[in-house]
Enzyme design. Structure first.
Site, short mmCIF file in Angstrom:
data_model
loop_
_atom_site.label_atom_id
_atom_site.label_comp_id
_atom_site.label_asym_id
_atom_site.label_seq_id
_atom_site.Cartn_x
_atom_site.Cartn_y
_atom_site.Cartn_z
N ASP A 1 0.76 -1.24 0.00
CA ASP A 1 0.00 0.00 0.00
C ASP A 1 0.79 1.30 0.00
OD1 ASP A 1 0.82 -0.65 2.56
OD2 ASP A 1 -1.17 -0.61 3.46
N GLU B 1 -12.53 -6.30 7.67
CA GLU B 1 -11.15 -6.28 7.20
C GLU B 1 -11.06 -6.66 5.72
OE1 GLU B 1 -7.45 -6.24 8.56
OE2 GLU B 1 -8.72 -4.55 9.06
N THR C 1 1.96 8.16 6.21
CA THR C 1 1.10 6.97 6.24
C THR C 1 0.62 6.66 7.65
OG1 THR C 1 0.91 4.69 5.42
CG2 THR C 1 2.95 5.26 6.58
#
Length: 604
Positions: free
Chosen positions: A335, A445, A595
Protein backbone atom coordinates in the site's frame (compact mmCIF):
# COMPACT_ATOMS: atom_id res chain seq x y z
CA UNK A 1 -2.42 -14.26 0.13
CA UNK A 2 -1.24 -16.91 -2.24
CA UNK A 3 2.14 -15.59 -3.34
CA UNK A 4 3.16 -18.17 -5.93
CA UNK A 5 4.38 -17.10 -9.31
CA UNK A 6 2.66 -20.15 -10.78
CA UNK A 7 -1.07 -20.56 -10.83
CA UNK A 8 -0.96 -24.04 -9.31
CA UNK A 9 -2.89 -24.25 -6.08
CA UNK A 10 -0.55 -26.37 -3.94
CA UNK A 11 2.56 -24.26 -4.67
CA UNK A 12 0.48 -21.18 -3.89
CA UNK A 13 -0.44 -22.57 -0.50
CA UNK A 14 3.17 -23.52 0.29
CA UNK A 15 4.45 -20.07 -0.57
CA UNK A 16 1.70 -18.45 1.46
CA UNK A 17 2.87 -20.47 4.45
CA UNK A 18 6.47 -19.40 3.84
CA UNK A 19 5.42 -15.73 3.79
CA UNK A 20 3.50 -16.32 7.02
CA UNK A 21 6.65 -17.62 8.69
CA UNK A 22 8.87 -14.85 7.33
CA UNK A 23 6.59 -11.86 7.74
CA UNK A 24 4.17 -12.65 10.55
CA UNK A 25 4.75 -9.49 12.60
CA UNK A 26 4.44 -6.92 9.85
CA UNK A 27 2.30 -3.85 10.03
CA UNK A 28 1.77 -3.71 6.30
CA UNK A 29 0.19 -6.99 5.67
CA UNK A 30 -3.49 -7.34 5.43
CA UNK A 31 -4.68 -10.88 5.14
CA UNK A 32 -4.34 -12.39 1.71
CA UNK A 33 -7.07 -12.41 -0.89
CA UNK A 34 -9.49 -15.29 -0.97
CA UNK A 35 -8.25 -18.61 -2.22
CA UNK A 36 -8.93 -19.53 -5.85
CA UNK A 37 -12.42 -20.98 -6.29
CA UNK A 38 -11.08 -24.55 -6.55
CA UNK A 39 -8.99 -24.45 -3.37
CA UNK A 40 -9.64 -27.69 -1.49
CA UNK A 41 -12.56 -27.38 0.92
CA UNK A 42 -11.81 -27.68 4.59
CA UNK A 43 -8.67 -25.51 4.39
CA UNK A 44 -9.45 -22.25 6.20
CA UNK A 45 -7.40 -19.16 5.34
CA UNK A 46 -4.04 -19.19 7.11
CA UNK A 47 -3.81 -15.42 7.59
CA UNK A 48 -0.77 -13.84 9.20
CA UNK A 49 -1.40 -11.45 12.06
CA UNK A 50 -1.37 -8.09 10.35
CA UNK A 51 -0.56 -2.16 8.97
CA UNK A 52 -1.95 -3.02 11.12
CA UNK A 53 -3.85 -6.05 12.48
CA UNK A 54 -3.16 -8.23 15.43
CA UNK A 55 0.61 -8.39 15.59
CA UNK A 56 2.39 -10.87 17.82
CA UNK A 57 6.13 -10.73 18.52
CA UNK A 58 8.17 -13.69 17.34
CA UNK A 59 9.79 -15.60 20.21
CA UNK A 60 13.52 -14.96 20.01
CA UNK A 61 16.65 -16.32 21.62
CA UNK A 62 17.97 -13.81 24.11
CA UNK A 63 21.55 -12.69 23.56
CA UNK A 64 23.74 -11.04 26.17
CA UNK A 65 22.02 -8.04 27.73
CA UNK A 66 22.20 -5.15 27.91
CA UNK A 67 23.41 -4.25 24.44
CA UNK A 68 23.39 -0.68 23.16
CA UNK A 69 23.61 0.51 19.59
CA UNK A 70 26.48 2.82 18.77
CA UNK A 71 27.77 4.27 15.55
CA UNK A 72 29.86 1.76 13.64
CA UNK A 73 32.43 1.98 10.89
CA UNK A 74 30.30 1.22 7.82
CA UNK A 75 31.26 -1.81 5.77
CA UNK A 76 29.77 -0.37 2.59
CA UNK A 77 30.04 3.42 2.99
CA UNK A 78 28.50 5.91 0.58
CA UNK A 79 31.19 7.78 -1.36
CA UNK A 80 29.01 10.73 -2.37
CA UNK A 81 25.57 11.59 -1.04
CA UNK A 82 22.61 12.39 -3.28
CA UNK A 83 21.50 15.89 -2.31
CA UNK A 84 17.96 17.14 -1.87
CA UNK A 85 16.70 18.47 -5.21
CA UNK A 86 16.74 22.25 -5.35
CA UNK A 87 15.75 23.08 -8.92
CA UNK A 88 12.94 25.58 -9.22
CA UNK A 89 9.70 23.74 -10.06
CA UNK A 90 8.36 24.35 -13.53
CA UNK A 91 5.17 25.68 -12.01
CA UNK A 92 3.69 26.00 -8.50
CA UNK A 93 1.92 22.98 -7.06
CA UNK A 94 -1.85 23.57 -7.39
CA UNK A 95 -3.93 24.03 -4.24
CA UNK A 96 -5.52 20.93 -2.79
CA UNK A 97 -8.14 22.26 -0.39
CA UNK A 98 -11.57 23.57 -1.26
CA UNK A 99 -12.19 27.28 -0.73
CA UNK A 100 -14.56 26.86 2.20
CA UNK A 101 -17.18 29.60 2.68
CA UNK A 102 -18.06 30.95 6.11
CA UNK A 103 -20.30 28.44 7.86
CA UNK A 104 -23.61 29.38 9.41
CA UNK A 105 -24.28 29.15 13.13
CA UNK A 106 -26.24 25.87 13.05
CA UNK A 107 -23.59 24.08 10.97
CA UNK A 108 -20.88 25.35 13.29
CA UNK A 109 -22.68 24.11 16.40
CA UNK A 110 -23.21 20.66 14.89
CA UNK A 111 -19.59 20.44 13.80
CA UNK A 112 -18.26 21.49 17.20
CA UNK A 113 -20.56 19.05 19.01
CA UNK A 114 -19.27 16.23 16.84
CA UNK A 115 -15.68 17.33 17.32
CA UNK A 116 -16.16 17.36 21.08
CA UNK A 117 -17.47 13.79 20.99
CA UNK A 118 -14.35 12.66 19.12
CA UNK A 119 -12.12 14.45 21.63
CA UNK A 120 -13.91 12.76 24.53
CA UNK A 121 -13.34 9.36 22.91
CA UNK A 122 -9.68 10.18 22.47
CA UNK A 123 -9.32 11.23 26.12
CA UNK A 124 -10.95 7.97 27.19
CA UNK A 125 -8.40 5.94 25.20
CA UNK A 126 -5.48 8.14 26.25
CA UNK A 127 -6.43 7.89 29.93
CA UNK A 128 -6.58 4.10 29.65
CA UNK A 129 -3.10 4.08 28.15
CA UNK A 130 -1.73 6.42 30.84
CA UNK A 131 -3.20 4.41 33.71
CA UNK A 132 -2.40 0.92 32.49
CA UNK A 133 0.48 1.04 29.99
CA UNK A 134 2.45 4.26 30.45
CA UNK A 135 5.79 4.12 28.57
CA UNK A 136 4.81 0.74 27.12
CA UNK A 137 3.82 0.27 23.48
CA UNK A 138 0.11 -0.53 23.74
CA UNK A 139 -2.58 -0.93 26.34
CA UNK A 140 -4.75 -4.03 26.33
CA UNK A 141 -8.22 -2.45 26.50
CA UNK A 142 -10.05 -5.33 28.15
CA UNK A 143 -7.54 -6.93 30.53
CA UNK A 144 -5.74 -3.69 31.41
CA UNK A 145 -2.37 -5.27 30.65
CA UNK A 146 0.13 -4.00 28.11
CA UNK A 147 2.05 -5.34 25.11
CA UNK A 148 5.32 -4.18 23.59
CA UNK A 149 4.76 -4.78 19.90
CA UNK A 150 7.28 -2.22 18.62
CA UNK A 151 10.48 -2.76 20.59
CA UNK A 152 9.09 -1.34 23.84
CA UNK A 153 9.82 2.34 23.15
CA UNK A 154 6.37 3.64 24.18
CA UNK A 155 4.85 3.47 20.70
CA UNK A 156 1.42 4.77 21.69
CA UNK A 157 2.93 7.75 23.48
CA UNK A 158 5.28 8.81 20.68
CA UNK A 159 2.76 8.04 17.94
CA UNK A 160 0.21 10.28 19.68
CA UNK A 161 2.32 13.37 20.45
CA UNK A 162 1.01 15.33 17.47
CA UNK A 163 -2.61 14.35 18.20
CA UNK A 164 -2.24 15.90 21.65
CA UNK A 165 -1.08 19.13 20.04
CA UNK A 166 -3.79 19.13 17.38
CA UNK A 167 -6.50 18.64 20.01
CA UNK A 168 -5.08 21.40 22.20
CA UNK A 169 -4.30 19.05 25.09
CA UNK A 170 -1.28 21.02 26.25
CA UNK A 171 -1.01 19.60 29.77
CA UNK A 172 -1.10 16.04 28.43
CA UNK A 173 1.51 16.95 25.82
CA UNK A 174 3.83 18.38 28.48
CA UNK A 175 3.55 15.20 30.54
CA UNK A 176 4.36 13.13 27.45
CA UNK A 177 7.24 15.44 26.60
CA UNK A 178 8.80 14.87 30.02
CA UNK A 179 8.39 11.12 29.67
CA UNK A 180 10.24 10.78 26.36
CA UNK A 181 13.48 11.66 28.15
CA UNK A 182 13.33 8.15 29.59
CA UNK A 183 13.09 6.35 26.23
CA UNK A 184 16.41 4.81 25.20
CA UNK A 185 16.46 4.18 21.46
CA UNK A 186 19.89 2.56 21.58
CA UNK A 187 18.61 -0.67 23.04
CA UNK A 188 15.68 -3.07 23.04
CA UNK A 189 15.07 -6.65 24.08
CA UNK A 190 13.89 -7.37 20.53
CA UNK A 191 16.48 -9.11 18.39
CA UNK A 192 14.85 -7.92 15.15
CA UNK A 193 13.89 -4.36 14.32
CA UNK A 194 11.03 -3.68 11.91
CA UNK A 195 12.58 -0.71 10.10
CA UNK A 196 9.30 0.47 8.56
CA UNK A 197 7.30 0.42 11.78
CA UNK A 198 10.09 2.06 13.75
CA UNK A 199 10.37 4.81 11.16
CA UNK A 200 6.69 5.68 10.75
CA UNK A 201 5.64 5.45 14.40
CA UNK A 202 8.67 6.79 16.24
CA UNK A 203 10.68 8.96 13.87
CA UNK A 204 7.49 10.26 12.27
CA UNK A 205 5.84 10.92 15.62
CA UNK A 206 8.73 13.01 16.92
CA UNK A 207 9.17 15.05 13.74
CA UNK A 208 5.47 15.85 13.41
CA UNK A 209 5.32 17.10 17.00
CA UNK A 210 8.47 19.15 16.31
CA UNK A 211 6.86 20.69 13.23
CA UNK A 212 3.54 21.40 14.93
CA UNK A 213 5.27 23.07 17.90
CA UNK A 214 7.39 25.22 15.54
CA UNK A 215 10.63 23.73 16.82
CA UNK A 216 9.97 24.94 20.37
CA UNK A 217 11.10 21.64 21.90
CA UNK A 218 14.55 20.58 20.60
CA UNK A 219 14.30 17.22 22.35
CA UNK A 220 11.75 16.13 19.75
CA UNK A 221 14.23 16.53 16.91
CA UNK A 222 16.97 15.01 19.05
CA UNK A 223 14.87 11.91 19.58
CA UNK A 224 13.96 11.74 15.88
CA UNK A 225 17.69 11.79 15.11
CA UNK A 226 18.31 9.02 17.63
CA UNK A 227 15.79 6.84 15.82
CA UNK A 228 17.16 7.88 12.42
CA UNK A 229 20.75 7.13 13.40
CA UNK A 230 19.67 3.70 14.61
CA UNK A 231 17.62 2.57 11.61
CA UNK A 232 20.13 4.03 9.15
CA UNK A 233 22.33 1.10 10.13
CA UNK A 234 19.96 -1.19 8.21
CA UNK A 235 21.17 0.39 4.93
CA UNK A 236 24.78 -0.80 5.30
CA UNK A 237 24.56 -3.41 2.54
CA UNK A 238 26.58 -3.91 -0.67
CA UNK A 239 23.93 -2.20 -2.84
CA UNK A 240 22.71 0.20 -0.08
CA UNK A 241 19.24 -1.36 -0.14
CA UNK A 242 18.00 -1.69 3.41
CA UNK A 243 17.24 -4.78 5.45
CA UNK A 244 13.56 -4.50 6.39
CA UNK A 245 13.80 -6.96 9.31
CA UNK A 246 17.12 -6.08 10.82
CA UNK A 247 18.96 -8.25 13.33
CA UNK A 248 20.70 -5.25 14.79
CA UNK A 249 22.77 -7.08 17.41
CA UNK A 250 24.40 -9.15 14.70
CA UNK A 251 25.43 -5.89 13.00
CA UNK A 252 27.02 -4.74 16.24
CA UNK A 253 29.08 -7.92 16.18
CA UNK A 254 30.35 -7.10 12.71
CA UNK A 255 28.20 -9.52 10.69
CA UNK A 256 27.83 -8.09 7.15
CA UNK A 257 24.32 -7.27 5.98
CA UNK A 258 22.66 -8.20 2.72
CA UNK A 259 19.25 -6.99 1.61
CA UNK A 260 16.55 -9.66 1.56
CA UNK A 261 15.51 -11.59 -1.54
CA UNK A 262 11.93 -11.39 -0.28
CA UNK A 263 11.02 -7.87 0.81
CA UNK A 264 7.45 -6.65 0.89
CA UNK A 265 6.86 -3.76 -1.50
CA UNK A 266 5.44 -1.56 1.25
CA UNK A 267 8.70 -1.95 3.16
CA UNK A 268 10.71 -1.01 0.08
CA UNK A 269 9.20 2.37 -0.79
CA UNK A 270 7.53 3.61 2.40
CA UNK A 271 10.41 5.38 4.14
CA UNK A 272 10.77 8.28 1.73
CA UNK A 273 8.63 10.91 3.46
CA UNK A 274 10.12 10.39 6.94
CA UNK A 275 13.73 10.15 5.77
CA UNK A 276 13.32 13.20 3.54
CA UNK A 277 11.85 15.25 6.37
CA UNK A 278 14.72 14.26 8.68
CA UNK A 279 17.24 15.53 6.14
CA UNK A 280 15.24 18.74 5.71
CA UNK A 281 15.17 19.35 9.47
CA UNK A 282 18.77 18.37 10.28
CA UNK A 283 20.67 19.16 7.11
CA UNK A 284 22.22 15.67 7.20
CA UNK A 285 22.07 14.38 3.60
CA UNK A 286 22.47 10.71 4.40
CA UNK A 287 18.80 10.07 5.13
CA UNK A 288 17.51 11.46 1.84
CA UNK A 289 20.37 9.75 0.04
CA UNK A 290 19.33 6.41 1.52
CA UNK A 291 15.75 6.51 0.27
CA UNK A 292 16.56 8.22 -3.02
CA UNK A 293 18.70 5.24 -4.02
CA UNK A 294 15.70 3.01 -3.38
CA UNK A 295 13.43 5.27 -5.44
CA UNK A 296 15.86 5.29 -8.36
CA UNK A 297 15.74 1.49 -8.50
CA UNK A 298 11.94 1.51 -8.30
CA UNK A 299 11.88 3.85 -11.29
CA UNK A 300 14.28 1.71 -13.30
CA UNK A 301 12.12 -1.35 -12.71
CA UNK A 302 8.69 0.24 -13.12
CA UNK A 303 8.24 -0.43 -16.85
CA UNK A 304 9.71 -3.95 -16.71
CA UNK A 305 7.42 -5.72 -14.25
CA UNK A 306 4.62 -8.19 -14.94
CA UNK A 307 2.21 -5.24 -15.07
CA UNK A 308 4.27 -2.33 -16.40
CA UNK A 309 3.70 0.70 -14.20
CA UNK A 310 3.11 -1.37 -11.04
CA UNK A 311 5.46 -3.29 -8.79
CA UNK A 312 4.77 -6.79 -7.44
CA UNK A 313 3.96 -7.41 -3.81
CA UNK A 314 7.37 -8.87 -3.01
CA UNK A 315 10.70 -7.92 -4.54
CA UNK A 316 14.27 -9.20 -4.40
CA UNK A 317 16.25 -6.26 -3.02
CA UNK A 318 19.52 -8.17 -2.84
CA UNK A 319 19.56 -8.79 -6.61
CA UNK A 320 17.30 -5.85 -7.51
CA UNK A 321 14.88 -8.24 -9.18
CA UNK A 322 11.36 -6.80 -9.48
CA UNK A 323 9.82 -9.47 -11.74
CA UNK A 324 9.85 -12.72 -9.74
CA UNK A 325 6.46 -12.23 -8.10
CA UNK A 326 3.29 -12.14 -10.20
CA UNK A 327 1.03 -10.79 -7.46
CA UNK A 328 -0.07 -7.16 -7.68
CA UNK A 329 -2.15 -5.27 -5.13
CA UNK A 330 -2.61 -1.88 -3.53
CA UNK A 331 -3.57 -3.57 -0.29
CA UNK A 332 -1.56 -4.96 2.61
CA UNK A 333 2.14 -5.52 1.95
CA UNK A 334 2.20 -2.97 -0.90
CA UNK A 335 0.00 0.00 0.00
CA UNK A 336 2.14 2.89 1.22
CA UNK A 337 4.76 2.65 -1.52
CA UNK A 338 2.07 3.97 -3.88
CA UNK A 339 0.66 6.37 -1.27
CA UNK A 340 4.06 8.05 -0.87
CA UNK A 341 4.56 8.97 -4.53
CA UNK A 342 2.37 12.11 -4.55
CA UNK A 343 3.23 12.84 -0.91
CA UNK A 344 6.98 12.86 -1.58
CA UNK A 345 6.37 15.21 -4.53
CA UNK A 346 4.60 17.56 -2.13
CA UNK A 347 7.25 17.32 0.58
CA UNK A 348 10.00 18.11 -1.92
CA UNK A 349 8.08 21.17 -3.08
CA UNK A 350 7.91 19.93 -6.66
CA UNK A 351 11.68 20.41 -7.05
CA UNK A 352 11.88 17.17 -8.98
CA UNK A 353 9.46 15.62 -11.47
CA UNK A 354 10.52 12.08 -10.59
CA UNK A 355 7.64 11.38 -8.24
CA UNK A 356 5.12 12.82 -10.67
CA UNK A 357 6.46 10.44 -13.34
CA UNK A 358 6.32 7.49 -10.98
CA UNK A 359 2.77 8.28 -9.84
CA UNK A 360 1.33 9.01 -13.27
CA UNK A 361 2.81 5.78 -14.60
CA UNK A 362 0.76 3.85 -12.02
CA UNK A 363 -2.66 5.41 -12.62
CA UNK A 364 -3.83 3.69 -15.81
CA UNK A 365 -2.43 0.25 -14.82
CA UNK A 366 -4.28 0.56 -11.51
CA UNK A 367 -7.54 1.41 -13.27
CA UNK A 368 -7.12 -1.31 -15.88
CA UNK A 369 -5.87 -4.13 -13.66
CA UNK A 370 -6.96 -3.61 -10.05
CA UNK A 371 -10.06 -1.43 -9.76
CA UNK A 372 -13.51 -2.97 -10.10
CA UNK A 373 -17.11 -1.94 -9.67
CA UNK A 374 -19.12 -4.27 -7.45
CA UNK A 375 -22.50 -5.51 -8.58
CA UNK A 376 -24.94 -4.26 -5.97
CA UNK A 377 -28.71 -4.49 -5.87
CA UNK A 378 -29.06 -0.71 -5.60
CA UNK A 379 -26.59 -0.22 -8.49
CA UNK A 380 -24.28 1.86 -6.33
CA UNK A 381 -21.71 3.66 -8.47
CA UNK A 382 -18.73 2.75 -6.32
CA UNK A 383 -15.28 1.24 -6.78
CA UNK A 384 -12.92 -1.07 -4.90
CA UNK A 385 -9.42 -2.32 -5.53
CA UNK A 386 -8.72 -6.02 -5.81
CA UNK A 387 -5.68 -8.26 -6.26
CA UNK A 388 -4.26 -9.77 -9.43
CA UNK A 389 -2.14 -12.93 -9.45
CA UNK A 390 -0.91 -13.64 -12.93
CA UNK A 391 -3.96 -13.44 -15.16
CA UNK A 392 -6.42 -14.14 -12.34
CA UNK A 393 -8.27 -11.26 -10.68
CA UNK A 394 -9.56 -11.56 -7.11
CA UNK A 395 -12.50 -9.25 -6.44
CA UNK A 396 -11.67 -8.94 -2.80
CA UNK A 397 -11.73 -5.61 -0.97
CA UNK A 398 -9.57 -4.78 2.03
CA UNK A 399 -10.08 -2.04 4.59
CA UNK A 400 -6.39 -1.26 4.04
CA UNK A 401 -7.07 -0.26 0.42
CA UNK A 402 -9.43 2.51 1.49
CA UNK A 403 -6.44 4.89 1.43
CA UNK A 404 -6.60 4.84 -2.39
CA UNK A 405 -9.46 7.32 -2.61
CA UNK A 406 -7.40 9.92 -0.77
CA UNK A 407 -4.34 9.14 -2.88
CA UNK A 408 -6.27 9.54 -6.14
CA UNK A 409 -7.82 12.76 -4.81
CA UNK A 410 -4.48 14.35 -3.94
CA UNK A 411 -2.96 13.16 -7.22
CA UNK A 412 -5.87 14.62 -9.17
CA UNK A 413 -5.30 18.04 -7.61
CA UNK A 414 -1.53 18.40 -7.54
CA UNK A 415 -0.88 16.80 -10.93
CA UNK A 416 -3.81 18.52 -12.65
CA UNK A 417 -5.69 15.32 -13.45
CA UNK A 418 -9.33 16.39 -12.90
CA UNK A 419 -10.68 13.19 -14.45
CA UNK A 420 -9.18 11.21 -11.56
CA UNK A 421 -11.21 13.09 -8.96
CA UNK A 422 -14.33 11.19 -10.06
CA UNK A 423 -12.47 7.90 -9.56
CA UNK A 424 -11.31 9.09 -6.15
CA UNK A 425 -14.86 9.88 -5.05
CA UNK A 426 -16.16 6.48 -6.17
CA UNK A 427 -13.42 4.77 -4.19
CA UNK A 428 -14.27 6.81 -1.09
CA UNK A 429 -17.99 6.10 -1.54
CA UNK A 430 -17.20 2.39 -1.81
CA UNK A 431 -15.65 2.35 1.64
CA UNK A 432 -18.54 4.37 3.08
CA UNK A 433 -20.94 1.83 1.52
CA UNK A 434 -19.03 -1.03 3.16
CA UNK A 435 -19.52 0.59 6.58
CA UNK A 436 -23.19 1.37 6.00
CA UNK A 437 -24.25 -2.12 4.85
CA UNK A 438 -22.96 -3.96 7.92
CA UNK A 439 -25.28 -4.41 10.96
CA UNK A 440 -22.61 -2.89 13.22
CA UNK A 441 -21.96 0.01 10.85
CA UNK A 442 -18.32 -1.13 10.57
CA UNK A 443 -16.43 -2.30 7.49
CA UNK A 444 -14.87 -5.78 7.61
CA UNK A 445 -11.15 -6.28 7.20
CA UNK A 446 -11.60 -8.27 3.97
CA UNK A 447 -14.61 -9.34 1.89
CA UNK A 448 -15.38 -10.53 -1.62
CA UNK A 449 -17.89 -9.09 -4.07
CA UNK A 450 -19.52 -9.91 -7.38
CA UNK A 451 -17.91 -7.68 -9.99
CA UNK A 452 -19.43 -5.80 -12.89
CA UNK A 453 -17.98 -6.23 -16.36
CA UNK A 454 -17.29 -2.50 -16.60
CA UNK A 455 -16.26 0.31 -14.25
CA UNK A 456 -18.91 2.55 -15.80
CA UNK A 457 -22.01 0.42 -16.35
CA UNK A 458 -23.55 -2.34 -14.31
CA UNK A 459 -26.81 -4.28 -14.32
CA UNK A 460 -27.87 -6.30 -11.29
CA UNK A 461 -27.86 -10.03 -12.00
CA UNK A 462 -28.94 -12.17 -9.07
CA UNK A 463 -27.62 -15.38 -10.63
CA UNK A 464 -24.11 -13.94 -10.82
CA UNK A 465 -24.31 -13.11 -7.12
CA UNK A 466 -25.65 -16.56 -6.23
CA UNK A 467 -22.79 -18.21 -8.14
CA UNK A 468 -20.37 -16.13 -6.08
CA UNK A 469 -22.06 -17.24 -2.87
CA UNK A 470 -21.73 -20.89 -3.90
CA UNK A 471 -17.96 -20.54 -4.42
CA UNK A 472 -17.52 -19.40 -0.84
CA UNK A 473 -20.06 -21.76 0.69
CA UNK A 474 -19.47 -25.07 2.45
CA UNK A 475 -23.17 -25.92 2.52
CA UNK A 476 -24.24 -29.21 1.01
CA UNK A 477 -27.37 -27.53 -0.29
CA UNK A 478 -26.33 -24.96 -2.89
CA UNK A 479 -29.77 -24.25 -4.30
CA UNK A 480 -30.81 -20.67 -4.96
CA UNK A 481 -33.08 -20.71 -1.92
CA UNK A 482 -30.32 -22.07 0.33
CA UNK A 483 -27.88 -19.42 -0.87
CA UNK A 484 -30.36 -16.64 -0.24
CA UNK A 485 -30.96 -18.04 3.26
CA UNK A 486 -27.20 -18.22 3.88
CA UNK A 487 -26.78 -14.59 2.79
CA UNK A 488 -29.43 -13.50 5.29
CA UNK A 489 -27.92 -15.58 8.10
CA UNK A 490 -24.40 -14.26 7.44
CA UNK A 491 -25.57 -10.67 6.85
CA UNK A 492 -24.23 -10.55 3.30
CA UNK A 493 -25.95 -7.72 1.41
CA UNK A 494 -26.79 -8.42 -2.25
CA UNK A 495 -23.50 -8.27 -4.16
CA UNK A 496 -21.25 -9.33 -1.27
CA UNK A 497 -20.33 -13.00 -1.52
CA UNK A 498 -18.13 -13.65 1.51
CA UNK A 499 -16.56 -11.91 4.49
CA UNK A 500 -13.10 -13.39 4.54
CA UNK A 501 -11.86 -11.55 7.62
CA UNK A 502 -14.74 -10.40 9.81
CA UNK A 503 -12.82 -8.13 12.19
CA UNK A 504 -12.69 -4.38 12.64
CA UNK A 505 -9.46 -3.40 14.41
CA UNK A 506 -9.82 0.40 14.75
CA UNK A 507 -8.34 1.03 11.31
CA UNK A 508 -7.93 4.57 9.91
CA UNK A 509 -7.84 4.13 6.12
CA UNK A 510 -11.52 4.77 5.41
CA UNK A 511 -11.85 7.93 7.50
CA UNK A 512 -8.48 9.08 6.12
CA UNK A 513 -9.87 9.17 2.58
CA UNK A 514 -13.22 10.57 3.69
CA UNK A 515 -11.33 13.41 5.40
CA UNK A 516 -9.13 14.11 2.38
CA UNK A 517 -12.09 14.08 0.00
CA UNK A 518 -13.98 16.46 2.29
CA UNK A 519 -11.05 18.87 2.36
CA UNK A 520 -10.86 18.68 -1.45
CA UNK A 521 -14.58 19.06 -2.23
CA UNK A 522 -16.22 20.68 0.81
CA UNK A 523 -19.10 18.19 0.48
CA UNK A 524 -20.87 18.11 3.86
CA UNK A 525 -22.31 14.68 3.04
CA UNK A 526 -18.82 13.38 3.77
CA UNK A 527 -18.96 14.87 7.26
CA UNK A 528 -22.28 13.09 7.81
CA UNK A 529 -20.76 9.82 6.62
CA UNK A 530 -17.82 10.33 8.98
CA UNK A 531 -20.23 10.89 11.86
CA UNK A 532 -22.07 7.64 11.11
CA UNK A 533 -18.74 5.84 11.05
CA UNK A 534 -17.56 7.39 14.30
CA UNK A 535 -20.75 6.72 16.27
CA UNK A 536 -20.75 3.09 15.13
CA UNK A 537 -17.11 2.65 16.11
CA UNK A 538 -17.62 4.31 19.49
CA UNK A 539 -20.67 2.17 20.22
CA UNK A 540 -19.05 -1.14 19.26
CA UNK A 541 -15.46 -0.73 20.50
CA UNK A 542 -15.55 1.23 23.77
CA UNK A 543 -14.45 -0.64 26.88
CA UNK A 544 -14.08 0.50 30.50
CA UNK A 545 -10.38 1.08 29.84
CA UNK A 546 -10.09 2.29 26.23
CA UNK A 547 -11.25 0.96 22.84
CA UNK A 548 -10.96 -2.54 21.39
CA UNK A 549 -11.22 -4.12 17.99
CA UNK A 550 -14.17 -6.42 17.43
CA UNK A 551 -14.28 -9.98 16.15
CA UNK A 552 -17.16 -9.92 13.66
CA UNK A 553 -18.71 -6.79 12.14
CA UNK A 554 -21.75 -8.79 11.00
CA UNK A 555 -23.13 -9.22 14.50
CA UNK A 556 -23.90 -6.55 17.08
CA UNK A 557 -23.26 -8.99 19.95
CA UNK A 558 -19.77 -9.86 18.73
CA UNK A 559 -16.78 -10.34 21.01
CA UNK A 560 -14.21 -7.62 21.57
CA UNK A 561 -10.48 -8.16 21.00
CA UNK A 562 -7.99 -7.26 23.73
CA UNK A 563 -5.96 -5.08 21.39
CA UNK A 564 -5.70 -1.34 20.76
CA UNK A 565 -3.06 -0.44 18.17
CA UNK A 566 -1.24 2.86 18.53
CA UNK A 567 -2.75 4.02 15.24
CA UNK A 568 -6.18 4.34 16.92
CA UNK A 569 -5.02 7.51 18.69
CA UNK A 570 -2.37 8.50 16.16
CA UNK A 571 -4.48 8.14 13.02
CA UNK A 572 -8.13 7.13 13.30
CA UNK A 573 -9.24 9.56 15.98
CA UNK A 574 -7.02 12.29 14.53
CA UNK A 575 -8.78 12.08 11.16
CA UNK A 576 -12.20 12.07 12.83
CA UNK A 577 -11.21 15.16 14.81
CA UNK A 578 -9.84 16.96 11.74
CA UNK A 579 -12.90 16.38 9.56
CA UNK A 580 -14.91 18.29 12.20
CA UNK A 581 -12.26 21.02 12.59
CA UNK A 582 -11.77 24.37 10.92
CA UNK A 583 -10.32 23.62 7.46
CA UNK A 584 -7.12 25.54 8.18
CA UNK A 585 -6.18 23.14 10.99
CA UNK A 586 -3.58 20.91 9.32
CA UNK A 587 -4.41 22.28 5.88
CA UNK A 588 -3.42 19.92 3.08
CA UNK A 589 -1.81 22.94 1.42
CA UNK A 590 0.53 23.39 4.39
CA UNK A 591 1.26 19.84 5.55
CA UNK A 592 1.93 16.37 4.19
CA UNK A 593 0.31 13.63 6.25
CA UNK A 594 2.44 10.50 6.47
CA UNK A 595 1.10 6.97 6.24
CA UNK A 596 0.83 7.15 10.05
CA UNK A 597 -1.06 10.49 9.78
CA UNK A 598 1.89 12.49 11.06
CA UNK A 599 1.78 16.03 9.59
CA UNK A 600 5.08 17.35 8.21
CA UNK A 601 5.44 20.95 7.08
CA UNK A 602 5.64 21.41 3.35
CA UNK A 603 8.61 23.39 2.07
CA UNK A 604 8.44 26.03 -0.66
Amino acid sequence: MPLARKRLIIPAFILTFVIYILFDDIDLDGPPPDYPPDFPPGHPPNYPPNHHPDRRPIPEVELDEPVHWHKLHEQYPVKEFIALPSDTPSKPIPRIQYDFPKEDASDRKQRLDRQAAVKEAFLHAWTGYKEHAWLKDEVSPISGKFVNSFSGWAASLVDTLDTLLIMGLDDEFQRALEAIEDIDFTTTADQTINVFETTIRYMGGFMAAYDLSDGKYPILLKKAQEVGEFVYGAFDTPNRMHVARWKWKESLRGTPLRASQKTLLAEVGSLSVEFTRLTQLTGDPKYFDAIQRVTDHLEKAQSKTGIPGLWPMTVDLENLDFVKDSQFTLGGMADSTYEYLPKEHLLLGGHTEQYRRLYEATVNPIKENLLFRPMTFDKADILFSGTRIGKHMYYEAQHLTCFIGGMFGIGAKIFDRPEDLNTARKLVDGCIWAYDVMPTGLMPEIFTLSACDSLNECVWDEQTWLRGLRKGSRNNDVSDAAMRQMAVAEHLPPGMTKVTDTRYILRPEAIESVFIMYRITGDKALQDAAWRMFTSIEKMTRTEIAHAGIQDVRYTDTAKLDKMESFWMAETLKYFYLIFSEPDLISLDDYVLSTEAHPFKRVA
